[in-house]
Design a protein around this motif. Structure first.
Motif, PDB file in Angstrom:
ATOM      1  N   ARG A   1       0.829  -1.208   0.000  1.00  0.00           N
ATOM      2  CA  ARG A   1       0.000   0.000   0.000  1.00  0.00           C
ATOM      3  C   ARG A   1       0.863   1.258   0.000  1.00  0.00           C
ATOM      4  N   ARG A   2       1.947   1.244   0.773  1.00  0.00           N
ATOM      5  CA  ARG A   2       2.825   2.415   0.843  1.00  0.00           C
ATOM      6  C   ARG A   2       3.577   2.627  -0.468  1.00  0.00           C
ATOM      7  N   LEU A   3       4.014   1.543  -1.084  1.00  0.00           N
ATOM      8  CA  LEU A   3       4.692   1.675  -2.379  1.00  0.00           C
ATOM      9  C   LEU A   3       3.756   2.281  -3.418  1.00  0.00           C
ATOM     10  N   LYS A   4       2.518   1.826  -3.438  1.00  0.00           N
ATOM     11  CA  LYS A   4       1.573   2.307  -4.441  1.00  0.00           C
ATOM     12  C   LYS A   4       1.076   3.717  -4.134  1.00  0.00           C
ATOM     13  N   ALA A   5       1.200   4.147  -2.873  1.00  0.00           N
ATOM     14  CA  ALA A   5       0.772   5.499  -2.510  1.00  0.00           C
ATOM     15  C   ALA A   5       1.848   6.546  -2.773  1.00  0.00           C
ATOM     16  N   ASN A   6       3.084   6.099  -2.989  1.00  0.00           N
ATOM     17  CA  ASN A   6       4.209   7.007  -3.215  1.00  0.00           C
ATOM     18  C   ASN A   6       4.369   7.254  -4.719  1.00  0.00           C
ATOM     19  N   PRO A   7       4.251   8.505  -5.180  1.00  0.00           N
ATOM     20  CA  PRO A   7       4.383   8.771  -6.627  1.00  0.00           C
ATOM     21  C   PRO A   7       5.691   8.259  -7.222  1.00  0.00           C
ATOM     22  N   LYS A   8       6.739   8.214  -6.419  1.00  0.00           N
ATOM     23  CA  LYS A   8       8.035   7.780  -6.940  1.00  0.00           C
ATOM     24  C   LYS A   8       8.069   6.278  -7.197  1.00  0.00           C
ATOM     25  N   THR A   9       7.285   5.507  -6.444  1.00  0.00           N
ATOM     26  CA  THR A   9       7.311   4.044  -6.577  1.00  0.00           C
ATOM     27  C   THR A   9       5.969   3.477  -7.026  1.00  0.00           C
TER      28      THR A   9
END
Length: 455
Positions: free
Chosen positions: A66-74
């Motif tokens: 969830r955190r990876l997909k919420a971060n525009p960079k990742t």
């Protein structure tokens, strides 16, 4: 195609096992033993795919995803979840968290490598689209990334191709939130998808008297359905053909008997991804300034190419990846203008550009270099792949005459010079020079041919 893979698992034995499997296939492997460490690596390193365990202390894999997909960079980083959990609800939870795919332990080597190859190919295409947007410098890529969150996957248009109508109707019932059509005659698949605006095709691997891979391939060879996502519905015995299908570019598969919630999650994932890709393409096309496009052919122009080549060559050298460049020159083009007029010459250039775009790959960038010269930049491309693309283009020009107006059809051929990024000391200028030398050799050698030039 090689890639940088991050393995995330708190059990060292599992990490070593996966690392050995991937290293044997020439992937570069990084490892992390916790969710926090994985997020830090993804933030600071160029990662192509994450293999993520679910059951970890402090932060489980669902939260990491969830955190990876919420971060525009990742956000675009493909995530393949690998876990001992075998409940359908766990697979659905992983897909809803944003995971691109889900495998259960013990991991089957064939399925693992098929999934990794498929997701790496998707990442490569996404990276190329984003790089083009950044090159134009007028794309608001951050807005495009944020738009992903607002894209709905409901109300999709789905085509089921299955000769067993009862099975197809059962699948149709699982997808009540979408508009679903059923086709029981696979031979009509290409006609069915023409102009219908489908966003996903579900194809059974058990088609009476039809090869499902052939049906899938025919759909993909048509311009309007080339990017249509395809999910195969397969039995356990179909595994070898499923692996072949994934290598051919099929997006996903689901095992039979098909479980309702897993099917719904996979369908939502593919439709959302398709809608986002379409929006990103439209954004790139609509916001690119006329200053970087060629008005006659619609291709990018020399100014755009020079800037993009500099970016992509630097990236290829930094990551030690293959890249190829081919320069194409229409044979005897001056005679076309002299004998038929510049209006016919312009029509030839437009048709040439159209055929060129149809016969290169999605990740390749075609530009008008100037006059009757064109150039194609091919990332992650070795000699064999470059030769296949170049020959396909050459044949596409020579095999069918150009219908360019009231005059009789014209025979048009092309000479092609190809150079590859083979040294860290290569510059954009030296790469272009080597491709140009190869082109000159093709011209001197009789034209209508492809010549490679070594560093």
């Amino acid at each position: 195609m090689t890639a940088r893979v991050l393995i995330v698992d708190d059990i060292p034995t599992n990490v070593r096992l996966l690392e050995a499997r991937l290293s044997a296939e020439y992937y570069e492997v990084l490892t992390a033993s916790s969710g926090a460490q994985a997020l830090a690596i993804c933030e600071s390193e160029d990662i192509d795919i994450v293999l993520l365990d679910v059951m970890m202390p402090e932060m489980d894999g669902f939260e990491v995803c969830r955190r990876l997909k919420a971060n525009p960079k990742t956000h675009h980083l493909p995530v393949l979840m690998i876990t001992a959990l075998d409940q359908t609800s766990d697979r659905v939870q992983g897909l809803e968290a944003g995971a691109d795919d889900f495998l259960s332990k013990p991991v089957d080597d064939t399925q693992l490598m098929a999934r990794v190859k498929s997701l790496v190919r998707l990442k490569s295409l996404t990276d190329e689209l984003r790089a083009r947007a950044l090159t134009g410098q007028q794309i608001a890529i951050e807005d495009a990334l944020r738009a992903m969150d607002s894209i709905s996957a409901s109300g999709g248009s789905v085509l089921i191709i299955d000769t067993d109508r009862r099975h197809a109707e059962r699948i149709q019932g699982y997808l009540a939130d979408h508009r679903v059509d059923i086709l029981t005659e696979p031979a009509d698949a290409v006609f069915q998808v023409a102009g219908a605006g489908y966003e996903l095709a579900l194809i059974s691997m058990s088609l009476d008297d039809f090869d499902p891979l052939r049906v899938s391939s025919q759909i993909r060879t048509v311009e309007h359905s080339r990017n249509l996502p395809i999910i195969l519905m397969a039995d356990a015995a179909d595994k070898p053909r499923v692996v072949r299908a994934l290598d051919l570019g099929i997006n996903d598969y689901i095992s039979r008997p098909v479980e309702r919630n897993e099917l719904q999650a996979r369908v939502r994932t593919q439709i959302r991804r398709h809608r986002y890709a379409m929006e990103l393409r439209e954004s790139v096309n609509n916001t690119m300034a006329l200053a970087v496009t060629d008005e006659l052919t619609g291709l990018y122009n020399r100014r755009y190419f020079d800037r993009h080549l500099n970016v992509m060559l630097g990236k290829a050298q930094e990551q030690e990846r293959d890249m190829a460049l081919m320069i194409l020159d229409i044979d005897h083009f001056k005679a076309v203008n002299d004998n038929h007029g510049h209006d016919v010459g312009d029509a030839v250039l437009r048709e040439f550009a159209a055929r060129l775009k149809r016969n290169i790959r999605g990740v390749d960038l075609a530009c008008r270099f100037g006059g009757e010269e064109f150039v194609v930049l091919m990332p992650d491309t070795d000699t064999g792949q470059a030769e296949a693309v170049a020959e396909r283009v050459r044949q596409a020009m020579a095999e069918k005459q150009f219908e360019v107006g009231p005059a009789r059809p014209l025979s048009v051929t092309v000479s092609v010079g190809v150079a590859l990024n083979e040294s860290r000391v290569d510059t954009p200028e030296s790469l272009i020079k080597r491709a140009d030398v190869a082109l000159y050799r093709a011209k001197r050698g009789g034209r209508n041919r492809v010549i490679f030039d070594a560093a």
